[in-house]
Every structure is written in structure tokens, then in C-alpha cells.
Design an enzyme around this catalytic site. Structure first.
Site, short mmCIF file in Angstrom:
data_model
loop_
_atom_site.label_atom_id
_atom_site.label_comp_id
_atom_site.label_asym_id
_atom_site.label_seq_id
_atom_site.Cartn_x
_atom_site.Cartn_y
_atom_site.Cartn_z
N HIS A 130 -1.30 10.48 -2.45
CA HIS A 130 -2.71 9.96 -2.13
C HIS A 130 -3.70 11.17 -2.05
O HIS A 130 -4.74 11.02 -2.39
CB HIS A 130 -2.31 9.24 -0.91
CG HIS A 130 -3.81 8.96 -0.30
ND1 HIS A 130 -4.54 9.49 0.56
CD2 HIS A 130 -4.24 7.66 -0.43
CE1 HIS A 130 -5.67 8.88 1.00
NE2 HIS A 130 -5.87 7.82 0.19
N HIS A 144 0.80 -1.34 0.01
CA HIS A 144 0.04 -0.07 0.12
C HIS A 144 0.92 1.22 -0.06
O HIS A 144 1.37 1.46 0.97
CB HIS A 144 -0.86 -0.15 1.36
CG HIS A 144 -1.84 1.11 1.34
ND1 HIS A 144 -1.99 1.92 2.49
CD2 HIS A 144 -2.93 1.56 0.41
CE1 HIS A 144 -2.95 2.84 2.19
NE2 HIS A 144 -3.47 2.69 0.90
N ARG A 145 0.87 1.87 -1.23
CA ARG A 145 1.80 3.31 -1.38
C ARG A 145 3.24 2.69 -1.11
O ARG A 145 3.79 3.75 -0.57
CB ARG A 145 1.42 4.17 -0.25
CG ARG A 145 -0.36 4.53 -0.41
CD ARG A 145 -0.45 5.54 0.58
NE ARG A 145 -2.22 5.46 0.95
CZ ARG A 145 -2.63 6.07 1.89
NH1 ARG A 145 -1.99 7.07 2.84
NH2 ARG A 145 -3.96 6.05 2.12
N LYS A 148 -7.37 8.68 -8.16
CA LYS A 148 -7.96 9.36 -7.00
C LYS A 148 -9.04 10.77 -7.88
O LYS A 148 -8.46 11.44 -8.59
CB LYS A 148 -7.08 10.32 -6.11
CG LYS A 148 -5.90 9.30 -5.52
CD LYS A 148 -6.65 8.13 -4.72
CE LYS A 148 -7.13 8.79 -3.42
NZ LYS A 148 -7.53 7.76 -2.31
N ASP A 156 0.12 -1.89 4.55
CA ASP A 156 1.29 -1.02 4.68
C ASP A 156 2.43 -1.77 5.26
O ASP A 156 3.74 -1.49 5.17
CB ASP A 156 1.19 0.12 5.95
CG ASP A 156 0.19 1.12 5.54
OD1 ASP A 156 -0.20 1.30 4.39
OD2 ASP A 156 -0.47 1.85 6.33
N GLU A 163 -4.54 3.37 -8.42
CA GLU A 163 -5.77 3.94 -7.90
C GLU A 163 -5.99 5.41 -8.53
O GLU A 163 -5.12 6.22 -8.32
CB GLU A 163 -6.04 4.10 -6.35
CG GLU A 163 -7.13 4.60 -5.95
CD GLU A 163 -7.45 4.78 -4.44
OE1 GLU A 163 -8.40 5.51 -4.11
OE2 GLU A 163 -6.75 4.13 -3.64
N GLU A 183 0.84 -0.79 -4.64
CA GLU A 183 -0.40 0.11 -4.87
C GLU A 183 0.07 1.64 -5.19
O GLU A 183 1.16 2.13 -4.05
CB GLU A 183 -1.09 -0.19 -4.05
CG GLU A 183 -2.68 0.66 -4.09
CD GLU A 183 -2.59 1.98 -3.25
OE1 GLU A 183 -3.73 2.47 -3.58
OE2 GLU A 183 -1.93 2.31 -2.67
N ASP A 203 -1.43 6.11 -5.84
CA ASP A 203 -2.55 6.83 -6.12
C ASP A 203 -1.92 7.93 -7.03
O ASP A 203 -1.01 8.19 -7.22
CB ASP A 203 -2.79 7.42 -4.70
CG ASP A 203 -2.99 6.33 -3.64
OD1 ASP A 203 -4.17 5.62 -3.78
OD2 ASP A 203 -2.11 6.29 -2.88
#
Length: 250
Positions: A56, A14-15, A118, A239, A116, A41, A43
Site C-alpha cells: 500500500h 481491502h488488501r 498507487k 477490512d 489500485e 483489492e 495496491d
């Protein structure tokens, strides 16, 4: 289902690995590649001069010491924002990455990229821009997944590039999503990615019946990771993706 002493099916960073390095930065993505992680992943937002950038929030307020709204700034202006120092002096000087730089980073690796989009409603035709950038860099569609809370954006991408794997994100407030709505998502997407707090065995069964895989977010402790896998989800967004397999051990 006994999840203990088994590996997590699909580990999604995640990120990057924000538990170790500042989120959505090149250093974080490089750390993720060092580990046995399946997917990174990221954003995406867009600057006023049309640059696709990896961050993000719609603003720089949380991850930078300076305030700014992404869609109202040029990329050149954004390069002056330090998005690493808040994590420690060792990361001072980290900049908001360009989408194209992340594509270059993962191109010759086994890593898949979960993108993703946004707030696509704020960025007209951003879907086309993302697809064009992916194709320009010669990234295989098998290495790309795209997700959004905005179902219209995902349906649009399904029309523009049906070979891409797509996911719909589900918020906690939508915990009462109907089987009919899940089935509809299954008509144009491959994944349904919910807030982990709404995942139940019934949800998993309904999603799988509609040929949807499930990647719940954001799984940041061992107990929740084991609980999710026991219910039959298809992977975890975390994370702490670099230690998910350790959490699966009894």
C-alpha cells in the site's frame, strides 16, 4: 431501502483480510479466498528494477521493521523485508508479493481482482506494465478491475484496454465534487469509489445517473455498512469483508 437480512451486493476484501492477517500479503489473500468474498483489492508500486509489487505505502516503514522506499529498491532487496511479523509471530517471514504471484493465485478462482495503482505519476508507463502482466498470465478482463486516485492514469488505461472495468477513487477532501465532474468520470470509468464519509443520497443519485457504480471505502463497522447500503451503494470495500453479510442481519 431495507438492507436488513440481505446480503452485501459486492464484497471487496481491502488488501485481503487485514483484520485477520497482515495486509497485502499472500497469506492475507489466501484467507480472503477461503471466505465467500467477491473481490480482493490490492495496491501496486514498482521497484527500481521494474518489478510490480503489492504494497500500500510507497515505503516499507509502516508494515516492516526496516525503512525503505519502494521505487528506490530492487525486488531482491525487498525480499529481505518482513511485512508479517508486526501482525504476530505466526506471520513472521511474510514477504512483499510480486503482482504476478497474486495473478497466479486468483487465476483459477471465481475471485475478481481490484487493482489500485498507487502514485502512477512516480512510475512512468506503469499502466502498460500492469496490462501486459495481466495478459501474459491469461487472466480474463472480466476478472480484473483497476482503480486509482489519478484520473489521468485511468483515462490512459481506458484507451489502452477499454474492455477493463475502471474506477476512480475520491478522497474525503473532494466531498463537494460536482455533478459535472461525476458525469465526466462516467465517460471513461465504470466505478466511482469514494471515502465513505462523503457518500450521500445525492452523491449516489448523481453517480448512478452517470452510469457509475459506487464502492465506498473503507467500511469497518456494522452501522456504517448498513447506512451505506441503505443509500444504494453497489458494494463495500472493507477490512472485514468476510463478515459483511453478518452485519446485514438485523
Amino acid at each position: 431501502m431495507n438492507v436488513y437480512n440481505q446480503k452485501c451486493k459486492l464484497k471487496v476484501a481491502h488488501r485481503g483480510v487485514p483484520s485477520l492477517a497482515p495486509e497485502n500479503t499472500m497469506v492475507s489473500f489466501k484467507r480472503a479466498i477461503e471466505f465467500n468474498i467477491d473481490v480482493i483489492e490490492i495496491d501496486i508500486h514498482r521497484t527500481i528494477d521494474g518489478k510490480l509489487v503489492v504494497i500500500h505505502d510507497p515505503t516499507t516503514n509502516r508494515t516492516s521493521q526496516e525503512k525503505g522506499i519502494i521505487r528506490k529498491l530492487t525486488y531482491e532487496a525487498l525480499t529481505k523485508y518482513d511485512v508479517g511479523k508486526w501482525k504476530g509471530e505466526a506471520y513472521s517471514g511474510e514477504q512483499i508479493p510480486l503482482f504476478q504471484d497474486v495473478l497466479k493465485l486468483i487465476k483459477d478462482t471465481y475471485i475478481k481482482l481490484l487493482i489500485e495503482i498507487k502514485q502512477p505519476e512516480n512510475y512512468p508507463n506503469i499502466e502498460e506494465g500492469i496490462i501486459t502482466m495481466i495478459k501474459q498470465h491469461g487472466i480474463s478482463n472480466n476478472q480484473i478491475m483497476i482503480q486509482s486516485f489519478n484520473r489521468n492514469a485511468i483515462q490512459k488505461i481506458n484507451i489502452l484496454w477499454p474492455e477493463i472495468e475502471l474506477g476512480v477513487l475520491i478522497k474525503k477532501k473532494d466531498r463537494f465534487i460536482s455533478r459535472r465532474a461525476i458525469k465526466k468520470i462516467g465517460e471513461y470509468a465504470n466505478y466511482i469509489n469514494p471515502n465513505y464519509k462523503i457518500v450521500t443520497r445525492r452523491f449516489v443519485k448523481a453517480a448512478h445517473a452517470s452510469h457509475l457504480k459506487i464502492l465506498p471505502y473503507t467500511i469497518n463497522d456494522k452501522h456504517t455498512a448498513q447506512k451505506m447500503l441503505a443509500m444504494g451503494v453497489d458494494g463495500l470495500i472493507s477490512d472485514y469483508a468476510h463478515i459483511l453479510d453478518e452485519w446485514m442481519k438485523s
